[in-house]
Design an enzyme around this catalytic site. Structure first.
Site, PDB file in Angstrom:
ATOM      1  N   ASP A  90       0.842  -1.204   0.000  1.00  0.00           N
ATOM      2  CA  ASP A  90       0.000   0.000   0.000  1.00  0.00           C
ATOM      3  C   ASP A  90       0.876   1.253   0.000  1.00  0.00           C
ATOM      4  O   ASP A  90       2.067   1.202   0.301  1.00  0.00           O
ATOM      5  CB  ASP A  90      -0.879  -0.044   1.260  1.00  0.00           C
ATOM      6  CG  ASP A  90      -2.161   0.743   1.131  1.00  0.00           C
ATOM      7  OD1 ASP A  90      -2.294   1.519   0.163  1.00  0.00           O
ATOM      8  OD2 ASP A  90      -3.039   0.599   2.003  1.00  0.00           O
ATOM      9  N   ASP A 105     -10.525   2.317  -3.460  1.00  0.00           N
ATOM     10  CA  ASP A 105     -11.081   2.082  -2.129  1.00  0.00           C
ATOM     11  C   ASP A 105     -12.597   2.095  -2.178  1.00  0.00           C
ATOM     12  O   ASP A 105     -13.253   1.806  -1.176  1.00  0.00           O
ATOM     13  CB  ASP A 105     -10.597   3.167  -1.158  1.00  0.00           C
ATOM     14  CG  ASP A 105      -9.245   2.804  -0.570  1.00  0.00           C
ATOM     15  OD1 ASP A 105      -8.790   1.664  -0.792  1.00  0.00           O
ATOM     16  OD2 ASP A 105      -8.634   3.657   0.103  1.00  0.00           O
TER      17      ASP A 105
HETATM   18  C1  DGJ Z   1      -5.792   2.021   1.863  1.00  0.00           C
HETATM   19  C2  DGJ Z   1      -6.143   0.820   1.045  1.00  0.00           C
HETATM   20  O1  DGJ Z   1      -6.604   1.200  -0.210  1.00  0.00           O
HETATM   21  C3  DGJ Z   1      -7.166  -0.010   1.806  1.00  0.00           C
HETATM   22  O2  DGJ Z   1      -7.573  -1.093   1.017  1.00  0.00           O
HETATM   23  C4  DGJ Z   1      -6.545  -0.465   3.091  1.00  0.00           C
HETATM   24  O3  DGJ Z   1      -5.489  -1.338   2.832  1.00  0.00           O
HETATM   25  C5  DGJ Z   1      -6.101   0.725   3.899  1.00  0.00           C
HETATM   26  N1  DGJ Z   1      -5.251   1.595   3.132  1.00  0.00           N
HETATM   27  C6  DGJ Z   1      -5.355   0.286   5.131  1.00  0.00           C
HETATM   28  O4  DGJ Z   1      -4.822   1.324   5.822  1.00  0.00           O
END
Ligand code: DGJ
Length: 736
Positions: free
Chosen positions: A480, A550
């Protein structure tokens, strides 16, 4: 032979079964002149007649006594500014005197089979040298002592050409690159629409198309990542081109940092397109003996409209950009705990979710953020990759073993590039953060960016991650990256090199990825940057799939996945079924629609399985069994966009197996309409003479009927919002 050279007239013709790309040397002054790019044309011993020369009043000219040597009026391959061309250049060099004038002239060429690697940078590749041929054009600026090599690779199997440039300082004095784009082309007209992918967090990949106007139009990122805002991609499409027909030129940059994709239309309707690292905030010092390589640009030509372009990108990126064992292997159906628990979990809760997952048929269990340090919220512990033993008494090792004992693989989340102030790493190495001494540091999600331009930082993060990976059973990593870069400055580099930091940072990210995949080649990587903040071809070279957004709402996902599919194959588009009301939009969509959207991607689930009803669990079990039965089709099939969700209330797309014997069509209707009309959609990609059985359709029908008359959408509910249906199609027999 895909590359012809007309030695006498100094012309180069890259040709395969679909395309021709022709350019030559400007005999008067030694630069390169673009002559043609598009549908394949026959080779001939000279293309001199394509050269346009005319005296233009008020022009400046390269050659004394000549009035037809103005570079402003000659279509170029890799233009410079200030030597009779006044448009934006593909490169700019500042020499020891402070002059930004350069004059690279043709010196020669070489041709080789296959495709060379780009040192330290992601790029498409060949598996054997017969798949492509590469032309290198050597140019030299004697005053500067600079060499410029332009690389062109043409693939045999795809209507695609890749380009990049390499600058070398072969003289005795240092100079600075102020701009170095990957590719530039001057097209002879401007009858195009510019198609780009624009967005923001949670609504990435909106397809924008607008007619070209005179002047400059562009998309870019100056955020240190390719960004949610604009994808490093641009297409020029003829106004009458559709999804299935017409001319389209695609330009896709294999890069994950700041970029510029720019089109300039001049007052003679010449269209100059260029793409590469954004010159803004870029300045690269080249000492004698040093070399700079630009990222690769992948240029695709299609006469089969946008869908034809996409299919070329899909196949090329799926088979010759993505690497490693996961390129060809079926990808596991995964469960991710993020939207199920966020930071609040115990080992007991995780194991309960894992047991439920196993019962439903999930193959890979992914533990997301919150497993390390004192990470109970986003304020702390990034950088400290030690398990939180209060949450997970057996650590990651113990948990991963328990999950494997349940019969699933285990995956883990990391955010390698970041650090919180509240972390042991920051307390020990505050200077490892990108920031300007004496100035405040801006935070993003309470975190700061580690200085990945420094080898010791990359090395430290590699060791920290490897420790956990080595001692545990880890089959998958979600990498990430949750903030953009601000106050960009590195304490490790002198002032003369601060213009290199954005690019050096990305090189550091690539270095860590390369190290990890070479040490742990069996791990499947998924890249992520708050969803689609770094969904680009550069990342795909290391991580075969990307968490696309997201936003897990099925209706929003129709647009996000539709947009992403312009360039990226379904196998790369991470898409999960999540809970309702949806956590990003509050929308309540049927479970069926959520799955029907997510199947067309790297499929998984992300919701609290312990709060599902028995009926929902039964439905999910069926969904997973269905996906497993069809996953090869979604993964390796040809993808066709049938109805765009952008202007309309409906969306439809389909995947067709390469032998055309099987297909799945997804149809989605956003809002219900009272007393609706009958509707049909025309399918694509089927064999016209093949008789197909369509699930729930009665008598089998021929492919030509399904593509010409269309598929009658009578399965769909007439009442209710956010409904969808899937149509599975199988070959019954072939006509005579
Ligand atoms: C952002 C990501 O896009 C989410 O899927 C998740 O992993 C969160 N970060 C976790 O902090």
């Amino acid at each position: 032979m895909p590359i012809f050279v007309n030695e006498k007239t100094q012309e180069f013709h890259l040709q395969n079964n679909g395309i021709s790309y022709i350019f030559g040397v400007i005999s008067e002054s030694g630069q390169l002149e673009h002559l043609y790019f598009g549908k394949k044309i026959r080779h001939r011993p000279s293309f001199q007649h394509l050269k346009e020369r005319r005296r233009h009043s008020a022009s400046t000219n390269r050659i004394e006594g000549s009035y037809t040597t103005s570079l402003e009026y000659i279509k170029q391959e890799y233009p410079a500014y200030g030597t009779t061309d006044f448009r934006m250049p593909a490169y700019e060099i500042r020499d020891k005197m402070g002059s930004t004038i350069s004059d690279f002239r043709y010196r020669g060429y070489s041709i080789r089979k296959g495709k060379p690697k780009l040192e330290g940078l992601p790029a498409t590749y060949t598996e054997n040298i017969h798949e492509a041929e590469t032309l290198e054009i050597y140019l030299f600026d004697d005053v500067l002592g600079g060499e410029l090599i332009l690389f062109y690779t043409i693939f045999n199997g795809w209507d695609a050409i890749t380009r990049h440039a390499v600058f070398s300082n072969k003289g005795g004095e240092r100079f600075y690159l102020n701009a170095a784009m990957s590719a530039s082309i001057d097209f002879p007209d401007s009858d195009f629409e510019m198609v780009t992918l624009a967005g923001a967090w949670a609504r990435e990949m909106d397809v924008q198309a607008k007619p070209l106007g005179r002047g400059i139009q562009s998309v870019y990122s100056a955020r240190g990542a390719s960004s949610h805002q604009f994808n490093p991609f641009l297409a020029l499409k003829r106004p009458d081109a559709t999804e299935g027909s017409g001319e389209v030129y695609g330009f896709s940059l294999v890069y994950s940092g700041n970029f510029l994709a720019q089109v300039e239309v001049d007052n003679f309707h010449v269209t100059r397109i260029m793409i590469g690292i954004h010159p803004f905030q870029f300045k690269w010092k080249l000492n004698p003996g040093e070399t700079f390589t630009t990222p690769e640009c992948v240029i695709v030509y299609s006469v089969r409209g946008l869908n034809g372009m996409s299919q070329t990108y899909h196949e090329l990126y799926r088979t010759r950009l993505v690497r490693g064992i996961w390129r060809d292997k079926p990808r596991p159906v995964l469960f991710n705990n993020w939207e199920a628990t966020y930071f609040r979990f115990t080992e007991e809760k995780i194991l309960t979710l894992a047991m439920e997952s196993k019962k439903l048929g999930i193959e890979l269990f992914v533990l997301d953020d919150g497993w390390f340090g004192r990470r109970d919220n986003d304020k702390s512990s990034l950088g400290d990759w030690e398990p939180n033993l209060e949450k997970l008494p057996g650590g990651i090792k113990g948990l991963s073993e328990k999950i494997e004992a349940l019969g699933m693989k285990f995956g883990l989340w990391f955010e390698p590039e970041m650090v919180n102030k509240d972390s042991n790493l920051y307390r020990k190495h505050p200077d490892w953060v990108i920031s300007v001494p004496g100035r405040p540091m801006s935070h993003g999600r309470n975190q700061y960016v580690l200085d990945f331009t420094r080898d010791e930082v990359v090395g430290y993060v590699f060791e920290a991650m490897s420790r956990t990976i080595r001692e545990s059973k880890i089959s998958y990593i979600k990498w990430d990256m949750n903030r953009n870069m601000t106050e960009v400055f590195s304490k490790a580099w002198p002032k003369s090199r601060q213009g290199e930091i954005f690019h050096r940072y990305i090189l550091g990210v690539y270095k860590l990825y390369e190290k990890l995949i070479s040490h742990f080649p069996n791990i499947l990587f998924e890249s992520c940057a708050s969803g689609g903040g770094r969904f680009d071809p550069g990342m795909l070279y290391y991580a075969p799939q990307t968490w696309a957004s997201d936003d897990t709402d099925a209706v929003e996902r129709l647009k996000i996945q539709y947009g992403a599919s312009l360039v990226y194959p379904l196998s790369s588009i991470g898409s999960h079924v999540s809970a309702v009301p949806n956590h990003q939009t509050g929308r309540i969509t049927p479970l069926e629609t959520r799955a029907n959207a997510a199947y067309f991607g790297a499929f998984g689930y992300e919701l609290d399985l312990t709060s599902l009803t028995v009926e929902e669990k039964t439905a999910i079990k069926k969904q997973i069994a269905f996906f497993k039965a069809k996953r090869a089709l979604f993964r390796f099939g040809r993808f066709y966009r049938l109805l765009s969700p952008f202007p309309s209330n409906e969306a439809a797309w389909m995947a067709v197996s390469s032998d055309q014997k099987e297909a799945v069509v997804g149809y989605y209707r956003v809002l219900a309409q009272p007393n609706p009309p009958f509707s049909r959609i025309r399918l694509a990609g089927l064999d016209p003479g093949m008789l197909y059985a369509v699930d729930g359709y009665g008598e089998p029908v021929y492919g030509d009927e399904l593509m010409q008359v269309g598929l009658l959408l009578d399965k769909i509910e007439t009442k209710g919002d956010f409904v969808s249906s899937l149509y599975c199609i199988r070959a019954a027999e072939k006509d005579g």
